[in-house]
Design an enzyme around this catalytic site. Structure first.
Site, PDB file in Angstrom:
ATOM      1  N   PHE A   1      74.073  93.288  32.152  1.00 14.97           N
ATOM      2  CA  PHE A   1      72.782  92.759  31.717  1.00 14.97           C
ATOM      3  C   PHE A   1      72.228  91.910  32.853  1.00 14.97           C
ATOM      4  O   PHE A   1      72.987  91.397  33.678  1.00 14.97           O
ATOM      5  CB  PHE A   1      72.960  91.878  30.474  1.00 14.97           C
ATOM      6  CG  PHE A   1      72.286  92.412  29.255  1.00 14.97           C
ATOM      7  CD1 PHE A   1      72.817  93.483  28.570  1.00 14.97           C
ATOM      8  CD2 PHE A   1      71.109  91.843  28.785  1.00 14.97           C
ATOM      9  CE1 PHE A   1      72.196  93.982  27.433  1.00 14.97           C
ATOM     10  CE2 PHE A   1      70.478  92.328  27.657  1.00 14.97           C
ATOM     11  CZ  PHE A   1      71.021  93.393  26.977  1.00 14.97           C
TER      12      PHE A   1
ATOM     13  N   GLN B   1      59.851  82.658  27.584  1.00 15.06           N
ATOM     14  CA  GLN B   1      60.249  83.854  28.335  1.00 15.06           C
ATOM     15  C   GLN B   1      59.429  85.095  27.977  1.00 15.06           C
ATOM     16  O   GLN B   1      59.243  85.397  26.798  1.00 15.06           O
ATOM     17  CB  GLN B   1      61.712  84.157  28.049  1.00 15.06           C
ATOM     18  CG  GLN B   1      62.201  85.413  28.750  1.00 15.06           C
ATOM     19  CD  GLN B   1      63.706  85.541  28.657  1.00 15.06           C
ATOM     20  OE1 GLN B   1      64.243  85.993  27.661  1.00 15.06           O
ATOM     21  NE2 GLN B   1      64.394  85.119  29.691  1.00 15.06           N
TER      22      GLN B   1
ATOM     23  N   HIS C   1      59.660  88.994  28.257  1.00 21.71           N
ATOM     24  CA  HIS C   1      60.637  90.056  28.525  1.00 21.71           C
ATOM     25  C   HIS C   1      59.892  91.186  29.236  1.00 21.71           C
ATOM     26  O   HIS C   1      58.786  91.554  28.824  1.00 21.71           O
ATOM     27  CB  HIS C   1      61.217  90.543  27.201  1.00 21.71           C
ATOM     28  CG  HIS C   1      62.412  91.442  27.351  1.00 21.71           C
ATOM     29  ND1 HIS C   1      62.326  92.694  27.911  1.00 21.71           N
ATOM     30  CD2 HIS C   1      63.710  91.255  27.023  1.00 21.71           C
ATOM     31  CE1 HIS C   1      63.534  93.237  27.911  1.00 21.71           C
ATOM     32  NE2 HIS C   1      64.391  92.395  27.381  1.00 21.71           N
TER      33      HIS C   1
ATOM     34  N   LEU D   1      60.258  95.411  21.450  1.00 25.11           N
ATOM     35  CA  LEU D   1      61.191  95.277  22.561  1.00 25.11           C
ATOM     36  C   LEU D   1      61.956  96.560  22.873  1.00 25.11           C
ATOM     37  O   LEU D   1      62.453  97.227  21.975  1.00 25.11           O
ATOM     38  CB  LEU D   1      62.204  94.184  22.238  1.00 25.11           C
ATOM     39  CG  LEU D   1      63.048  93.797  23.438  1.00 25.11           C
ATOM     40  CD1 LEU D   1      62.260  92.917  24.371  1.00 25.11           C
ATOM     41  CD2 LEU D   1      64.316  93.116  23.008  1.00 25.11           C
TER      42      LEU D   1
ATOM     43  N   GLU E   1      67.028  95.261  27.392  1.00 23.89           N
ATOM     44  CA  GLU E   1      67.464  95.286  28.779  1.00 23.89           C
ATOM     45  C   GLU E   1      68.687  96.195  28.927  1.00 23.89           C
ATOM     46  O   GLU E   1      69.003  96.663  30.018  1.00 23.89           O
ATOM     47  CB  GLU E   1      67.855  93.852  29.134  1.00 23.89           C
ATOM     48  CG  GLU E   1      67.893  93.543  30.574  1.00 23.89           C
ATOM     49  CD  GLU E   1      68.026  92.031  30.759  1.00 23.89           C
ATOM     50  OE1 GLU E   1      67.124  91.291  30.333  1.00 23.89           O
ATOM     51  OE2 GLU E   1      69.038  91.610  31.313  1.00 23.89           O
TER      52      GLU E   1
ATOM     53  N   HIS F   1      58.741  86.748  24.427  1.00 25.54           N
ATOM     54  CA  HIS F   1      60.023  87.097  23.828  1.00 25.54           C
ATOM     55  C   HIS F   1      60.837  85.925  23.304  1.00 25.54           C
ATOM     56  O   HIS F   1      61.386  85.984  22.217  1.00 25.54           O
ATOM     57  CB  HIS F   1      60.834  87.859  24.875  1.00 25.54           C
ATOM     58  CG  HIS F   1      62.133  88.391  24.383  1.00 25.54           C
ATOM     59  ND1 HIS F   1      62.215  89.213  23.280  1.00 25.54           N
ATOM     60  CD2 HIS F   1      63.396  88.232  24.834  1.00 25.54           C
ATOM     61  CE1 HIS F   1      63.487  89.526  23.082  1.00 25.54           C
ATOM     62  NE2 HIS F   1      64.221  88.938  23.989  1.00 25.54           N
TER      63      HIS F   1
ATOM     64  N   ARG G   1      66.097  82.051  30.136  1.00 28.99           N
ATOM     65  CA  ARG G   1      67.360  82.461  29.493  1.00 28.99           C
ATOM     66  C   ARG G   1      67.835  83.801  30.029  1.00 28.99           C
ATOM     67  O   ARG G   1      67.030  84.708  30.224  1.00 28.99           O
ATOM     68  CB  ARG G   1      67.151  82.589  27.980  1.00 28.99           C
ATOM     69  CG  ARG G   1      68.312  83.230  27.273  1.00 28.99           C
ATOM     70  CD  ARG G   1      68.139  83.245  25.774  1.00 28.99           C
ATOM     71  NE  ARG G   1      67.185  84.216  25.285  1.00 28.99           N
ATOM     72  CZ  ARG G   1      67.461  85.497  25.039  1.00 28.99           C
ATOM     73  NH1 ARG G   1      68.674  85.985  25.261  1.00 28.99           N
ATOM     74  NH2 ARG G   1      66.535  86.298  24.558  1.00 28.99           N
TER      75      ARG G   1
END
Ligand SMILES: Cc1cc2nc3c(=O)[nH]c(=O)nc-3n(C[C@H](O)[C@H](O)[C@H](O)COP(=O)(O)OP(=O)(O)OC[C@H]3O[C@@H](n4cnc5c(N)ncnc54)[C@H](O)[C@@H]3O)c2cc1C
Length: 597
Positions: A117, A237, A239, A249, A252, A370, A412
């Site tokens: 990740f 954040q 994304h 979403l 990732e 996100h 994050r």
């Protein structure tokens, strides 16, 4: 008549953090959980990619590497004592979930499978490490189901579809909450020795978001109205990979499995922005790179999106370029079946919502709002603090996305939120029960529900001309455009002014449903009030921070400025406006360095 209930510990929220807190608090104290949603509908259930822990199932990994990656990913704004605590707890707590029955994917040897990740690396080689433990692409769903089953087994008391509207604070001590029972519209007072707030985030402040409709920032707004500040609200954040226009979403994990981002020229542009980590650089880095590509006209067909390509031929081509191998050293080559089995929900979303089959066609993506790095300030032990000296408000705890411990600092890393909610959810449950065992009930003030009743009556009977949906939309557009991936002084000022205007107009809002039973119209109006309060402090804190760090990126101050800005912001919501104060970052082992990818 308002019903009054008494529980030693009251937990607000039944997502991963709330359920973990409930499980542990109920072992030592009489506990109730209040949730505006049926527990398994909480947003934790939408988490796809995985939970981070340096188990080393597939290759060498260490909690210390996880700690450093998290500190670096936070752009050095994370409190290092808290980060170290979280990463060291990660390994035992993931095994604990496994023992509760969570069906993780497995390696051929039967260990918990792990995938790479963004931002998680082998600190010696700098290359991505497999640290995300996953259950296909529905890890959060499995966490939520597992914890809910454990709570039922342990006979935790739930008040489902009870929306908390106020925190009761008496002489500086938390003494309970006021909630509306959605089915009847009746108000209930929950008298408690300890209150744990675990209400999740507030992505609905922004136009394009991956967040559930319920993400309206209730917990942070309620506590701000009772004098608790909100920490680091300027860090939100984005994304990189939300489905174009919808914001849904795309995990990732898609890039973890070898998917790459492609521009209109067919280039894998992340090679230019992050030569080592490439598509798996930190989310802030990838979102900014995408924004720049689109700004320079390399969006697909010149539009505001790029491609995320996980077709087997593309994955295999770039795996070869990167020299990627399987854990046994053989070349990394995938088939359509493997992609389908590792990412079933993602494939399904794309087929359903946009009619695209990701194993045959690339997915159109754009950055999507996100995750809230900021929130209610707490100590490492989840106690809520109310000032820059870390003064604790007795009886009040917060955990999960609503809290700011701070383990995520300015940005994050993926998989660290599911970790945060289980580690600090457990801590909150244990601490709240321990506190309750040694404390008396603080006497309730007369009519603790009076303020809520009055506020709801004003909303219910208001005959103004403003519509909730209009105000919400105007707020979401200005926040996404002006307090988004890239920020300018002028844009943020416009957002501050606009949100002020909207907060004014909110006084003239009209609710059509004047009844009591399941009056979601009324509760949505109340939630808009929370969103506006949250947007207000976010825009003001962002305008004040004159540097770029993590998710906060401004064109007039493009560099991080540790000399002046290596500090957390604390925003107080006052009748006259937002008051900002600052407190230092806890630095233990890692002195701030420039981030290189
Ligand atoms: C689409 C998506 C995918 C994600 N994927 C990952 C991932 O792969 N890995 C990762 O680490 N993180 C991921 N995240 C982030 C992570 O899932 C969340 O940050 C985390 O699950 C939040 O958990 P929580 O317990 O704090 O809140 P939630 O699970 O959202 O729970 C909040 C609870 O609070 C209750 N509540 C809220 N307001 C009130 C109120 N006023 N009164 C009563 N109850 C209230 C709700 O009913 C709910 O039960 C993802 C997030 C999203 C949106």
């Amino acid at each position: 008549m308002t019903q009054v209930h008494q529980y030693e510990v009251v937990i607000v929220g039944a997502g991963g953090a709330g359920l973990m807190a409930a499980l542990y608090a109920s072992m030592g104290a009489k506990t109730a959980v209040l949730s505006k949603l049926y527990p398994t509908r909480s947003h934790t259930g939408a988490a796809q990619g995985g939970v981070g822990a340096a188990l080393g199932s597939e290759e060498e990994d260490r909690p210390e590497w996880h700690t450093f990656d998290t500190v670096k990913g936070s752009d050095y704004l994370g409190d290092q004592d808290a980060v170290e605590y979280m990463c060291s707890q990660a390994v035992p707590i993931v095994y604990e979930l496994e023992h509760m029955g969570l069906p993780f994917n497995r390696t051929p040897e039967g260990r918990i499978a792990q995938r790479p990740f963004g931002g998680h690396t082998n600190n010696e080689t700098g290359r991505p490490v497999r640290r995300a433990c996953y259950a296909a692409d529905r890890t959060g769903h499995m966490i939520l189901q597992t914890l809910y089953q454990q709570c039922i087994k342990n006979q935790v008391t739930f008040f489902d579809e009870f929306q908390v509207l106020d925190l009761i604070v008496e002489n500086g001590v938390a003494a309970g909450v006021v909630a509306a029972e959605m089915a009847t519209g009746e108000l209930h007072v929950f008298h408690a020795k300890a209150v744990v707030i675990a209400t999740g985030g507030w992505g609905r402040v922004f136009e394009i978001t991956s967040n559930a409709l319920s993400y309206t920032g209730d917990g942070v707004a309620i506590s701000m109205r009772r004098g608790v500040p909100a920490e680091d609200m300027e860090f939100f954040q984005f994304h990189p990979t939300g489905i174009y226009k919808l914001g849904i979403l795309i995990t990732e994990g898609v890039r973890g499995e070898g998917g790459v981002l492609i521009n209109d020229k067919g280039e894998r542009f992340m090679e230019r922005y992050a030569p080592t980590a490439k598509d798996l650089a930190s989310r802030d880095v990838v979102s900014r790179a995408m924004y720049l590509e689109m700004q320079e006209g390399r969006g697909i067909g010149g539009q505001r999106y790029l491609y995320l390509d996980v077709r087997p031929e593309t994955v295999n081509k770039y795996a070869k370029v990167d020299g990627r191998t399987r854990p046994d050293g053989s070349p990394y080559v995938v088939t359509a079946e493997e992609i389908l089995s590792k990412l079933p929900d993602i494939i399904d979303f794309c087929r359903t919502y946009i009619g695209i089959d990701p194993v045959k066609e690339p997915m159109p993506v754009q950055p999507t709002a996100h995750y809230a790095m900021g929130g209610i300030p707490t100590t490492v032990h989840t106690e809520v603090v109310i000032d820059e000296k870390n003064t604790v408000m007795p009886g009040l705890y917060a955990a999960g996305e609503v809290a700011c411990v701070s383990v995520h600092g300015a940005n994050r890393l993926g998989t660290n939120s599911l970790l945060d909610i289980i580690v600090f959810g457990k801590e909150a449950g244990l601490r709240a029960a321990e506190y309750a065992q040694g404390a008396d009930f603080t006497p309730l003030p007369a009519e603790p529900e009076a303020a809520v009743r009055e506020h709801l009556d004003v909303l219910r009977h208001g005959d103004g001309t403003e519509r909730v949906s209009d105000l919400r939309r105007e707020m979401q557009v200005v926040m996404f455009d002006k307090v988004g991936v890239f920020r300018t002084e002028e844009g943020m000022q416009q957002a501050v002014d606009k949100v002020r205007e909207l907060r004014e107009r909110f006084h003239h809002v009209r609710v059509d449903d004047r009844g009591r039973i399941f009056n979601t119209d009324l509760l949505e109006a109340w939630e808009l009030g929370c969103l506006l309060d949250v947007a207000h402090v976010t825009a003001v804190a962002a305008l004040a921070r004159k540097e770029s760090r993590g998710a906060h990126s401004r064109d007039d101050h493009p560099k991080r400025d540790d000399k002046n800005w290596l500090k957390h912001s604390l925003a107080y919501l006052k009748p006259e406006g937002v008051e900002l104060r600052y407190k230092p970052v806890t630095i233990t082992k890692f002195q701030p360095k420039e981030r290189v990818y």
